[in-house]
Design an enzyme around this catalytic site. Structure first.
Site: not given
Ligand code: AGP
Length: 612
Positions: A2, A27, A73, A99-100, A487, A491, A494, A510, A607
Site C-alpha cells: 500500500c 509498489r 493492496w 498501511n500494515g 538469483e 529473477k 519473478e 543426485h 515492492k
C-alpha cells in the site's frame, strides 16, 4: 504494498495527492482513494482500480488545501470501492489511511459492533476511524485521540488521520510501516515513500516506530506514541536531505523501470565505489561501518542476513569474504534467522542486507540481534530507512531509487559493497598488497565491463526469445556461480512466471538430472576459474540427455559446447559473479517482455514486504 500520501499547505491538495499516488503506483495496488476537508466537511473519493480511475472520479470543483490519499493492496477484504481507503467514522468527521495489518482487528471490530457501530467495510482500518472518532470529542487534541486509540491496537501501521475539527492539521503515526514527512515552504507532505514527495522537497523527516507526529503547514512535532519523555523541541528529528531526484522516478526512454535500472548499473556502481577504494594501501575505506583495524581483526565470522535477492547477494558476499579474508562466512534468509532462536556470537559480524531498508523480516532479525548483543551493520540502499537506522552503521549502497519490484542495480551494488568489505577484512589479515591491488583494479574495471555486457543486449534478447516458450528452466552453478544461478532463477520466475529452479552443479547427478530432456533448458553459469573443467563436464552431462544449454561465461568457452553462449568480459575471478549476473537480468527481462508480462509489477508481488 500500500501507499500513503498526505498534504497540507496552500496548493490545491487534490492534484498533489493524485500525483503522489501516481508515483507510488510502482509498489503494486488494487484500489485507490483520497479524502480532503472542503468547506469544513470531509469529501472522500475512492475506487477499485487504478489511480487514473480515481482521477476520473474526483470533482474538479473541490479546492481543498489539506488531504490524504492511499493506494491499497488488499489484506482484509476484497479489493472493491468500499474496502478502499480512506475509511471514515459513521458521522464522517475522521478519515484514516493505513498501511500494515492490525492483528487484533477482529476483536476491535466486534467491540465496535457490540457498541452499535455499523461497519461499512471488511477492513481492519475502518475500526481505527471509529475508535479515533470516539476519542476525538470536545476539545481533545487529535493527536491524543490517535494515541489513545493506538494503545488498543496490535499489529503494524503507518497511518495518517484527518479530523474536521482541526482542518489545518494531519496526525501521523508509525509502527512497522514506513512514514516520512516532507518539509516544504509553508507546506508539508506525508508519504510512505519519498518517491511521492521528492518532486516537491528534498528535506525529509523519517518517523521511527512508536512515534506520532502532528503536522501543520508551517511546523511539525514528533513525540513517542506512549506520550512518555517528550523530546525537547524535536531535537532528534531534524530534517535530512534525500539523494533522490524527481527524474529517478520517471521512465525516460525506457519501457519499464526494470530495464532502466539494469542500464543504470554502471553509473550506480561508480557511485558505490567512489571514494571507497584505496589503491595506495590496496584496501577499501568503509568509514560507515565504524570498525577500526583491531576490531576488524577480532571478527571471527561474517554472517549475511536478507530476504530474496538481498539474501542471494549476501551469499555472494559470503563467498567473497571466505575467499579474500579467509574468515568463515555464510548467508541466511533473515526470515528463518528471526524465527529460529539463533545463537548470537559476539565475535561474528552480522550484515543486514536490504534495498528498501524496510523489509520486516530483516528488520526483526536486526532487532533480535541487537537484543542479544550481536554486532550488526546494515547494507541498505534507502538512507533513513528503518533497517539503516536500527543498525546505526553500515554501508550505503548508493544505487539510487529502485522502482521496479525486481531488484537489479541494488543487488549489483550489494555484491560490490561486500567485495569491498571482504577486501578490507582481508587486508587486515593475510591478503597480500599485490592481491589487494588486483581486487581494487578489478572493482574499478567493473562499471566499464558491465557497459560492454549491456551493449550486447540485442544478442541476449534474441537468446531470451528463443527460449521464452520453455515452461521450466534449470539454473546451474557451483561455488562462485551458485548464488548467481539462484538469483538468475529468482529473477526469471519473478518477472516472467516461468518456473525456474537453481541447483548446485554437482547436485544434479543426485536426482534432478532425471528431469533433463529436450524441453527443459538449463542455464549454466561458468566463471573463468579453477572449476572451469568441472562446469564443462556439467554442460556435457546435460546435453548428453538432450537438454538444451545456455552457457553464461567469462571463460573462453567454444561455441559448439552449448546451444547458446553468452560471454561476459573476463575480469578478476573473485568478481566474476557481478558480471555473470547481468546477462541473467537481461534474459529474465526479455523472456518476460516476449511473454507480455507487466514487468515492473509482477503478479502476487509488491515492492518491499513490510507486513507479515
Ligand atoms: C528481488 O527481485 C525481489 N523483489 C525480492 O526478493 C527482494 O529482494 C526482497 O523482498 C528483499 O527486499 P529488500 O532488499 O528491500 O529488503
Amino acid at each position: 504494498m500500500c501507499g500513503i500520501v498526505g498534504y497540507i499547505g496552500r496548493r490545491d491538495a487534490v492534484p498533489v495527492l493524485l500525483e503522489g499516488l501516481r508515483s507510488l503506483e510502482y509498489r503494486g495496488y488494487d484500489s485507490a482513494g483520497l479524502a480532503v476537508i472542503y468547506r469544513n466537511k470531509l469529501q472522500v473519493t475512492k475506487t477499485a482500480g487504478r489511480v487514473q480511475d480515481l482521477r476520473d472520479r474526483v470533482s474538479d470543483r473541490t479546492k481543498a488545501t489539506i488531504g490524504i490519499g492511499h493506494t491499497r493492496w488488499a489484506t482484509h477484504g476484497e479489493p472493491n470501492d468500499t474496502n478502499a481507503h480512506p475509511h471514515t467514522d459513521t458521522e464522517g468527521r475522521i478519515a484514516v489511511v493505513h498501511n500494515g495489518i492490525i492483528e487484533n482487528a477482529e476483536q476491535l471490530r466486534d467491540a465496535l459492533s457490540d457498541r452499535g457501530v455499523k461497519l461499512a467495510s471488511d477492513t481492519d482500518t475502518e475500526a481505527l476511524a471509529h475508535m479515533i472518532a470516539a476519542e476525538a470529542v470536545g476539545d481533545t487534541p487529535l493527536e491524543e485521540a490517535v494515541r489513545a486509540t493506538l494503545r488498543h491496537v496490535e499489529g503494524t501501521y503507518g497511518l495518517v488521520v484527518l479530523d474536521t475539527r482541526y482542518p489545518d492539521e494531519l496526525v501521523v503515526a508509525r509502527n512497522g510501516s514506513p512514514i516520512v514527512l516532507g518539509i516544504g515552504e509553508a507546506e508539508m507532505f506525508v508519504a510512505s515513500d519519498v518517491a511521492a514527495l521528492v518532486r516537491y522537497t528534498k528535506q525529509v523527516v523519517y518517523l521511527d516506530d512508536a512515534e506520532v507526529a502532528t503536522v501543520h503547514a508551517t511546523d511539525y512535532r514528533v513525540v513517542p506514541l506512549d506520550g512518555s519523555g517528550r523530546r525537547a523541541a524535536d531535537a532528534s528529528k531534524v530534517p535530512t536531505t534525500v539523494e533522490a531526484e524527481a527524474g529517478d522516478y520517471e521512465l525516460g526512454p525506457y519501457e519499464d523501470f526494470m530495464l532502466k535500472e539494469i542500464h543504470e548499473q554502471p553509473e550506480a556502481l561508480r557511485r558505490a565505489l567512489r571514494g571507497r577504494l584505496d589503491a595506495r594501501f590496496a584496501t577499501a575505506k568503509l568509514g560507515g561501518i565504524n570498525l577500526d583495524a583491531r576490531e576488524l581483526r577480532a571478527i571471527r565470522q561474517v554472517k549475511f542476513l536478507g530476504c530474496g535477492s538481498a539474501y542471494y547477494a549476501g551469499q555472494m558476499g559470503a563467498v567473497l569474504v571466505e575467499e579474500l579474508a579467509r574468515i568463515p562466512s555464510d548467508a541466511e534468509p533473515a526470515s528463518e534467522f528471526r524465527y529460529r532462536n539463533p545463537v548470537v556470537d559476539p565475535d561474528t559480524l552480522y550484515v543486514a542486507v536490504s534495498q528498501s531498508g524496510e523489509t520486516l523480516d530483516t528488520l526483526m532479525a536486526v532487532q533480535e540481534l541487537r537484543r542479544k548483543g550481536g554486532q550488526v551493520i546494515g547494507a541498505v540502499n534507502v538512507v533513513g530507512s528503518a533497517i539503516g537506522r536500527e543498525c546505526g552503521r553500515g554501508v550505503f549502497l548508493h544505487a539510487g531509487p529502485e522502482i521496479a519490484v525486481a531488484s537489479t542495480k541494488a543487488l549489483t551494488n550489494m555484491a560490490a559493497s561486500f567485495a569491498m568489505l571482504a577486501l578490507l577484512l582481508g587486508r587486515v589479515r593475510d591478503l597480500s598488497a599485490a592481491s589487494g591491488q588486483r581486487i581494487v583494479a578489478g572493482l574499478r574495471a567493473l562499471p566499464g565491463q558491465i557497459e560492454q555486457i549491456l551493449a550486447a543486449e540485442d544478442a541476449i534478447a534474441e537468446i531470451a526469445r528463443r527460449f521464452a516458450d520453455a515452461e521450466h528452466m534449470f539454473f546451474i552453478g557451483r561455488v562462485r556461480g551458485w548464488p548467481v544461478a539462484r538469483e538468475g532463477a529468482q529473477k526469471l520466475k519473478e518477472v516472467s512466471y516461468v518456473h525456474a529452479e537453481a541447483y548446485q552443479a554437482a547436485e544434479l547427478k543426485h536426482g534432478p538430472l532425471a528431469l533433463i530432456n529436450s524441453s527443459m533448458p538449463s542455464l549454466v553459469v561458468v566463471p573463468d576459474d579453477e572449476l572451469l573443467s568441472k562446469n564443462i563436464s556439467t554442460i556435457e552431462q546435460i546435453r548428453a540427455r538432450g537438454g538444451p544449454v545456455i552457457a553464461v561465461t567469462s571463460a573462453d568457452l567454444p561455441a559448439y559446447l552449448a546451444d547458446a553462449v553468452i560471454r561476459v568480459p573476463s575480469g578478476e575471478p573473485e568478481l566474476d559473479p557481478l558480471l555473470l549476473n547481468v546477462p541473467l537480468q537481461l534474459l529474465a527481462y526479455h523472456v518476460a517482455a516476449k511473454l507480455g508480462r507487466d514487468i515492473d509489477k509482477p503478479r502476487n508481488l509488491a515492492k518491499s514486504v513490510t507486513v507479515e
